[in-house]
Design an enzyme around this catalytic site. Structure first.
Site, PDB file in Angstrom:
ATOM      1  N   LYS A  18       0.809  -1.214   0.000  1.00 54.76           N
ATOM      2  CA  LYS A  18       0.000   0.000   0.000  1.00 54.76           C
ATOM      3  C   LYS A  18       0.857   1.286   0.000  1.00 54.76           C
ATOM      4  O   LYS A  18       2.066   1.214   0.147  1.00 54.76           O
ATOM      5  CB  LYS A  18      -0.956  -0.040   1.191  1.00 54.76           C
ATOM      6  CG  LYS A  18      -1.945  -1.232   1.138  1.00 54.76           C
ATOM      7  CD  LYS A  18      -2.773  -1.219  -0.123  1.00 54.76           C
ATOM      8  CE  LYS A  18      -3.980  -2.116  -0.219  1.00 54.76           C
ATOM      9  NZ  LYS A  18      -4.064  -3.425   0.323  1.00 54.76           N
TER      10      LYS A  18
HETATM   11  C1  LIG Z   1      -5.383  -4.258   0.840  1.00 54.32           C
HETATM   12  C2  LIG Z   1      -6.842  -4.058   0.858  1.00 54.32           C
HETATM   13  C3  LIG Z   1      -7.635  -4.373   1.966  1.00 54.32           C
HETATM   14  C4  LIG Z   1      -7.125  -5.142   3.141  1.00 54.32           C
HETATM   15  O1  LIG Z   1      -6.014  -4.611   3.752  1.00 54.32           O
HETATM   16  P1  LIG Z   1      -4.969  -5.578   4.501  1.00 54.32           P
HETATM   17  O2  LIG Z   1      -4.172  -4.598   5.311  1.00 54.32           O
HETATM   18  O3  LIG Z   1      -4.146  -6.254   3.467  1.00 54.32           O
HETATM   19  O4  LIG Z   1      -5.739  -6.504   5.357  1.00 54.32           O
HETATM   20  C5  LIG Z   1      -8.972  -4.028   1.929  1.00 54.32           C
HETATM   21  N1  LIG Z   1      -9.528  -3.458   0.859  1.00 54.32           N
HETATM   22  C6  LIG Z   1      -8.807  -3.159  -0.248  1.00 54.32           C
HETATM   23  C7  LIG Z   1      -9.481  -2.493  -1.391  1.00 54.32           C
HETATM   24  C8  LIG Z   1      -7.446  -3.476  -0.296  1.00 54.32           C
HETATM   25  O5  LIG Z   1      -6.756  -3.216  -1.402  1.00 54.32           O
END
Ligand SMILES: *Cc1c(COP(=O)(O)O)cnc(C)c1O
Length: 398
Positions: free
Chosen positions: A186
């Site tokens: 992210k």
């Molecule tokens: C990455 C992601 C999540 C979940 O996040 P994690 O930290 O990996 O659990 C939820 N929604 C979207 C759209 C994502 O890309």
């Protein structure tokens, strides 16, 4: 790859502060921690940056979705409208709280189509989760209007749009609650981690209590004697995550500025291709520029172009094929194969809902002829030059 590309001495310093005290937990040990409260500081800085009154750090973006849905009191008998194009966690979180996710179509923004929300509303619809996919905003102003008119709660899944905005307002701050993810991929990362923001004190309290076994965190008394109202679970962020988050948040502006510059350069290379259109971004100034998305007039042509790009060493994703981000491809979800055999799909309080490709014509069309590529923060001139050349070569198949 964003923030992960810039891990350096700033992150080391923050983490060393935590190792120096030996207190890795976010609560208690007031004396031993020698004034080091990394999660608390990260939450404060995050709330300020995003223009929210409250922020709560949690263990992941997925946990953030579950904690927020719980705070919003979504449960058995409730339906939650979610876009067909999203990461699986959005749907899983709804099931985790006992509700039923209802799939809606996307529009040219590749995000939830505000007009399709209305088509999917039933007497059971309690909330809607717009997702700002690939770093660019949904038509969030229109989504908020539709939600308000129909008295729906809005939880923004902004896991992918950290630092993006719509008409000057940060994404994640439009809904009743907004969530972020800091997993490795992210825009900023704490390895694993997530954040919830809200302006509503009651929702904040419910989230805060629930994420830590009901502890109220208000008192000056020993933690074992905390006040408590509701039961909860453990989704607490730890001090290392808080430390990394502080260092990464300070780099967010730089990350986005670099991505915007690199994305503009990539767009220039794709622009001359006949028939190629870039993804519609309702507010281009608010794009976090983590990804570049474009479409061609036909699916076969898109596949051929993707193959030619790959031969040039340029990776793109055609999300209609993707295993993790497009509902019709989730065979275990479609089979209603949850870990527990007694699951929300079988709960008599819930309505039977179907997930057919026919109900999402725009996603079927658009995701079939859209290619998406990641934009790096660090892009040396030589690499950009090679990509430009590769794009020009690949375009010969069109
Ligand atoms: C990455 C992601 C999540 C979940 O996040 P994690 O930290 O990996 O659990 C939820 N929604 C979207 C759209 C994502 O890309």
């Amino acid at each position: 790859m964003a923030g992960a590309e810039l891990i350096g001495k700033e992150e080391c310093k923050e983490v060393m502060d935590v190792l120096g005290t030996g207190i890795f937990a976010r609560y208690s040990f007031d004396k031993e921690r020698q004034g080091v409260w990394k999660v608390r500081d990260f939450e404060k800085a995050f709330a300020k940056y995003f223009g929210a009154t409250y922020a709560l750090g949690v263990t992941s973006g997925s946990a953030a979705l579950k904690v927020a849905l719980t705070a919003l009191d979504v449960g058995p008998g409730d339906e939650v409208i979610c876009p067909a194009f999203t990461f699986m966690a959005t749907y899983e979180a709804v099931l985790e709280v006992g509700g039923i996710p209802v799939m809606a179509d996307i529009d040219d923004t590749l995000n939830l189509d505000p007009d399709d929300i209305t088509n999917k509303i039933t007497s059971r619809t309690k909330a809607v989760i717009p997702v700002h996919m690939c770093g660019a905003p949904a038509r969030i102003d229109r989504i908020m209007k539709v939600a308000k008119k129909n008295k729906l709660l809005v939880l923004e899944d902004n896991a992918q749009g950290c630092g993006a905005s719509y008409k000057g307002k940060m994404l994640g701050s439009f809904g009743h609650m907004g969530i972020f993810s800091f997993d490795h991929y992210k825009t900023i990362t704490t390895g694993e981690g997530g954040m919830i923001i809200t302006n509503d004190l009651d929702l904040y309290h419910r989230a805060e209590w629930y994420h830590d076994h009901g502890h109220d965190h208000l008192s000056t008394v020993h933690r074992a004697l905390d006040g408590r109202t509701i039961l909860g679970f453990n989704y607490r962020m730890n001090e290392f995550q808080g430390a990394l988050g502080l260092a990464q948040l300070r780099k967010l502006k730089k990350v986005i500025a670099a991505q915007r510059k690199n994305k503009a350069a990539l767009k220039e290379a794709f622009a001359p291709i006949p028939g190629l259109k870039f993804r519609l971004i309702p507010d281009p100034d608010g794009d976090s520029a983590t990804f570049l998305a474009f479409n061609l007039p036909a699916e076969e042509q898109t596949k051929a172009f993707q193959k030619a790009l790959k031969a040039e060493g340029i990776d793109t994703t055609r999300f209609k094929d993707n295993f993790w981000h497009y509902v019709p491809n989730w065979e275990h979800f479609l089979a209603k194969s949850t870990a527990q055999t007694k699951n929300p799909f079988k709960d008599p309080r819930n309505r039977k809902v179907t997930y057919s490709r026919k109900s999402i014509p725009h996603a079927e069309d658009l995701l079939g002829r859209t290619l998406i590529m990641g934009v790096n923060v660090i892009m040396p001139a030589a690499k950009l030059k090679a990509i430009r050349k590769g794009i020009a070569n690949a375009a010969k198949v069109l």
